[in-house]
Design a protein around this motif. Structure first.
Motif, PDB file in Angstrom:
ATOM      1  N   ARG A 198       4.794   8.847  -4.862  1.00 43.58           N
ATOM      2  CA  ARG A 198       3.563   9.536  -5.216  1.00 43.58           C
ATOM      3  C   ARG A 198       2.437   9.319  -4.218  1.00 43.58           C
ATOM      4  O   ARG A 198       1.606  10.214  -4.024  1.00 43.58           O
ATOM      5  N   LEU A 199       2.377   8.141  -3.607  1.00 39.18           N
ATOM      6  CA  LEU A 199       1.282   7.885  -2.672  1.00 39.18           C
ATOM      7  C   LEU A 199       1.487   8.682  -1.390  1.00 39.18           C
ATOM      8  O   LEU A 199       2.583   8.672  -0.814  1.00 39.18           O
ATOM      9  N   PRO A 200       0.473   9.384  -0.925  1.00 39.66           N
ATOM     10  CA  PRO A 200       0.611  10.167   0.317  1.00 39.66           C
ATOM     11  C   PRO A 200       0.811   9.266   1.519  1.00 39.66           C
ATOM     12  O   PRO A 200       0.123   8.263   1.677  1.00 39.66           O
ATOM     13  N   LYS A 201       1.788   9.609   2.353  1.00 38.26           N
ATOM     14  CA  LYS A 201       2.108   8.783   3.511  1.00 38.26           C
ATOM     15  C   LYS A 201       0.990   8.767   4.540  1.00 38.26           C
ATOM     16  O   LYS A 201       0.898   7.834   5.353  1.00 38.26           O
ATOM     17  N   GLU A 202       0.152   9.786   4.536  1.00 36.53           N
ATOM     18  CA  GLU A 202      -0.928   9.830   5.511  1.00 36.53           C
ATOM     19  C   GLU A 202      -2.096   8.917   5.125  1.00 36.53           C
ATOM     20  O   GLU A 202      -3.016   8.732   5.908  1.00 36.53           O
ATOM     21  N   GLY A 203      -2.051   8.368   3.920  1.00 40.62           N
ATOM     22  CA  GLY A 203      -3.088   7.438   3.510  1.00 40.62           C
ATOM     23  C   GLY A 203      -3.642   7.749   2.137  1.00 40.62           C
ATOM     24  O   GLY A 203      -3.531   8.886   1.651  1.00 40.62           O
ATOM     25  N   ILE A 204      -4.231   6.744   1.506  1.00 45.82           N
ATOM     26  CA  ILE A 204      -4.799   6.912   0.173  1.00 45.82           C
ATOM     27  C   ILE A 204      -6.152   7.620   0.315  1.00 45.82           C
ATOM     28  O   ILE A 204      -7.029   7.139   1.046  1.00 45.82           O
ATOM     29  N   PRO A 205      -6.344   8.753  -0.366  1.00 46.94           N
ATOM     30  CA  PRO A 205      -7.641   9.438  -0.275  1.00 46.94           C
ATOM     31  C   PRO A 205      -8.730   8.602  -0.920  1.00 46.94           C
ATOM     32  O   PRO A 205      -8.552   8.079  -2.009  1.00 46.94           O
ATOM     33  N   LEU A 206      -9.868   8.492  -0.258  1.00 47.05           N
ATOM     34  CA  LEU A 206     -10.973   7.680  -0.768  1.00 47.05           C
ATOM     35  C   LEU A 206     -11.940   8.483  -1.626  1.00 47.05           C
ATOM     36  O   LEU A 206     -12.827   7.922  -2.255  1.00 47.05           O
ATOM     37  N   ILE A 253      -1.436   0.936   3.384  1.00 41.33           N
ATOM     38  CA  ILE A 253      -0.897   0.563   2.075  1.00 41.33           C
ATOM     39  C   ILE A 253       0.318   1.397   1.664  1.00 41.33           C
ATOM     40  O   ILE A 253       1.335   0.839   1.221  1.00 41.33           O
ATOM     41  N   PRO A 254       0.282   2.756   1.775  1.00 43.13           N
ATOM     42  CA  PRO A 254       1.463   3.511   1.362  1.00 43.13           C
ATOM     43  C   PRO A 254       2.726   3.147   2.147  1.00 43.13           C
ATOM     44  O   PRO A 254       3.832   3.288   1.630  1.00 43.13           O
ATOM     45  N   ARG A 255       2.576   2.654   3.342  1.00 49.92           N
ATOM     46  CA  ARG A 255       3.728   2.311   4.171  1.00 49.92           C
ATOM     47  C   ARG A 255       4.360   0.977   3.779  1.00 49.92           C
ATOM     48  O   ARG A 255       5.502   0.712   4.154  1.00 49.92           O
ATOM     49  N   ILE A 256       3.608   0.143   3.085  1.00 51.01           N
ATOM     50  CA  ILE A 256       4.116  -1.192   2.775  1.00 51.01           C
ATOM     51  C   ILE A 256       4.412  -1.390   1.287  1.00 51.01           C
ATOM     52  O   ILE A 256       4.779  -2.494   0.880  1.00 51.01           O
ATOM     53  N   ILE A 257       4.251  -0.357   0.494  1.00 53.17           N
ATOM     54  CA  ILE A 257       4.507  -0.480  -0.946  1.00 53.17           C
ATOM     55  C   ILE A 257       5.913  -1.000  -1.246  1.00 53.17           C
ATOM     56  O   ILE A 257       6.079  -1.911  -2.071  1.00 53.17           O
ATOM     57  N   PRO A 258       6.985  -0.456  -0.626  1.00 53.83           N
ATOM     58  CA  PRO A 258       8.332  -0.975  -0.950  1.00 53.83           C
ATOM     59  C   PRO A 258       8.479  -2.461  -0.655  1.00 53.83           C
ATOM     60  O   PRO A 258       9.072  -3.202  -1.444  1.00 53.83           O
ATOM     61  N   ALA A 259       7.946  -2.915   0.488  1.00 51.13           N
ATOM     62  CA  ALA A 259       8.069  -4.334   0.836  1.00 51.13           C
ATOM     63  C   ALA A 259       7.276  -5.216  -0.123  1.00 51.13           C
ATOM     64  O   ALA A 259       7.757  -6.270  -0.561  1.00 51.13           O
ATOM     65  N   LEU A 260       6.071  -4.790  -0.467  1.00 50.67           N
ATOM     66  CA  LEU A 260       5.285  -5.556  -1.438  1.00 50.67           C
ATOM     67  C   LEU A 260       5.975  -5.587  -2.788  1.00 50.67           C
ATOM     68  O   LEU A 260       5.944  -6.600  -3.496  1.00 50.67           O
ATOM     69  N   LEU A 266      -6.830   0.266   6.407  1.00 54.14           N
ATOM     70  CA  LEU A 266      -6.095  -0.229   5.238  1.00 54.14           C
ATOM     71  C   LEU A 266      -5.587   0.878   4.317  1.00 54.14           C
ATOM     72  O   LEU A 266      -4.427   0.823   3.877  1.00 54.14           O
ATOM     73  N   PRO A 267      -6.388   1.915   3.990  1.00 53.70           N
ATOM     74  CA  PRO A 267      -5.855   2.982   3.125  1.00 53.70           C
ATOM     75  C   PRO A 267      -4.648   3.705   3.712  1.00 53.70           C
ATOM     76  O   PRO A 267      -3.833   4.251   2.964  1.00 53.70           O
ATOM     77  N   GLN A 268      -4.533   3.729   5.031  1.00 54.39           N
ATOM     78  CA  GLN A 268      -3.368   4.354   5.651  1.00 54.39           C
ATOM     79  C   GLN A 268      -2.164   3.413   5.672  1.00 54.39           C
ATOM     80  O   GLN A 268      -1.016   3.861   5.656  1.00 54.39           O
ATOM     81  N   LEU A 323     -15.703  -4.072   9.598  1.00 55.76           N
ATOM     82  CA  LEU A 323     -15.321  -4.176   8.195  1.00 55.76           C
ATOM     83  C   LEU A 323     -15.118  -2.804   7.582  1.00 55.76           C
ATOM     84  O   LEU A 323     -14.142  -2.574   6.842  1.00 55.76           O
ATOM     85  N   HIS A 324     -16.009  -1.872   7.880  1.00 49.72           N
ATOM     86  CA  HIS A 324     -15.876  -0.507   7.363  1.00 49.72           C
ATOM     87  C   HIS A 324     -14.610   0.145   7.900  1.00 49.72           C
ATOM     88  O   HIS A 324     -13.881   0.817   7.150  1.00 49.72           O
ATOM     89  N   THR A 325     -14.333  -0.050   9.168  1.00 50.46           N
ATOM     90  CA  THR A 325     -13.125   0.517   9.774  1.00 50.46           C
ATOM     91  C   THR A 325     -11.877  -0.026   9.105  1.00 50.46           C
ATOM     92  O   THR A 325     -10.947   0.721   8.777  1.00 50.46           O
ATOM     93  N   PHE A 326     -11.869  -1.341   8.887  1.00 49.21           N
ATOM     94  CA  PHE A 326     -10.692  -1.985   8.295  1.00 49.21           C
ATOM     95  C   PHE A 326     -10.478  -1.547   6.856  1.00 49.21           C
ATOM     96  O   PHE A 326      -9.368  -1.178   6.465  1.00 49.21           O
TER      97      PHE A 326
END
Length: 230
Positions: free
Chosen positions: A221-229, A150-157, A146-148, A138-141
């Protein structure tokens, strides 16, 4: 007279200006249904995507079946089922919540595939590294994969957000006064359909342009490498 207002239909500009407030009331309902439906689609779609990614087939196969069943069933059938069938079993929801839930349920099948594509784009080595570090699945997911994704799927969503918005008029079949239904009622009472329907078309165009601009902004604006936590 309609909605307690008497309108002058002889002057198009005066008529358009006079019906604008009541159309805005329908617009509020449209936006609310869009946002609630999209939120349901995001949450339920993520759950379905996570279940489809499970290693145990007893978990993944039912999730695949549910996704295909929802995706291959018309929205109108699902809406009628929720509105007319569920009350026979004691589950009674307000018309608005029924409509928003139907929208979210329908589009959760599509968003689940978007999530799945995004999750599968993350290198599998990161999951293996998380196991080595003794992170829970769960922690891994939730905090690594997941934070990595999300930025890749924003246009489709975002595309599905616009699609949900354009499907809100379907809810008029259960008497929800969204903007198109309001415009239709105005046309029925005044015998002038051109002005209210044209105004609805323009409002929808502005809404979709605004939503598309917001999606493009997030995508940039969202970094492609993932959302910083942190």
């Amino acid at each position: 007279m309609l909605f307690g207002i008497e309108w002058d239909t002889t002057n198009n500009w005066v008529f358009a200006w006079s019906i604008l407030p009541i159309l805005f009331k329908g617009l509020v309902v449209t936006i609310q249904a869009t946002l609630v439906g999209f939120l349901v689609a995001l949450i339920l779609g993520l759950v379905l995507a996570a279940l489809k990614g499970a290693r145990l087939r007893i978990i993944s196969w039912p999730a695949y079946f549910i996704t295909e069943f929802i995706r291959d069933t018309p929205l109108l059938v699902q809406l009628f089922f929720l509105y007319y069938v569920l009350p026979e079993y004691g589950i009674i929801l307000p018309a608005f919540m029924t409509g928003a839930l139907a929208l979210g349920l329908q589009y959760s099948a599509y968003t689940s595939e978007v999530y799945r594509a995004g999750l599968e784009s993350i290198p599998h080595g990161q999951t293996e590294a998380s196991r080595v570090l003794d992170f829970t699945p769960l922690h891994t997911f939730m905090f690594i994969i997941l934070p990595q994704a999300i930025p890749r799927i924003i246009p489709a969503l975002g595309n599905y957000l616009v699609s949900i918005m354009k499907d809100v008029p379907v809810l008029s079949v259960i008497a929800i006064l969204e903007i198109l239904n309001v415009a239709r009622i105005i046309g029925d009472r005044t015998f002038n359909y051109l002005i209210p329907l044209s105004m609805v078309g323009i409002i929808y165009l502005l809404l979709t342009l605004l939503a598309s601009a917001g999606i493009r902004y997030l995508d940039k604006r969202l970094p492609k490498e993932g959302i910083p936590l942190k």
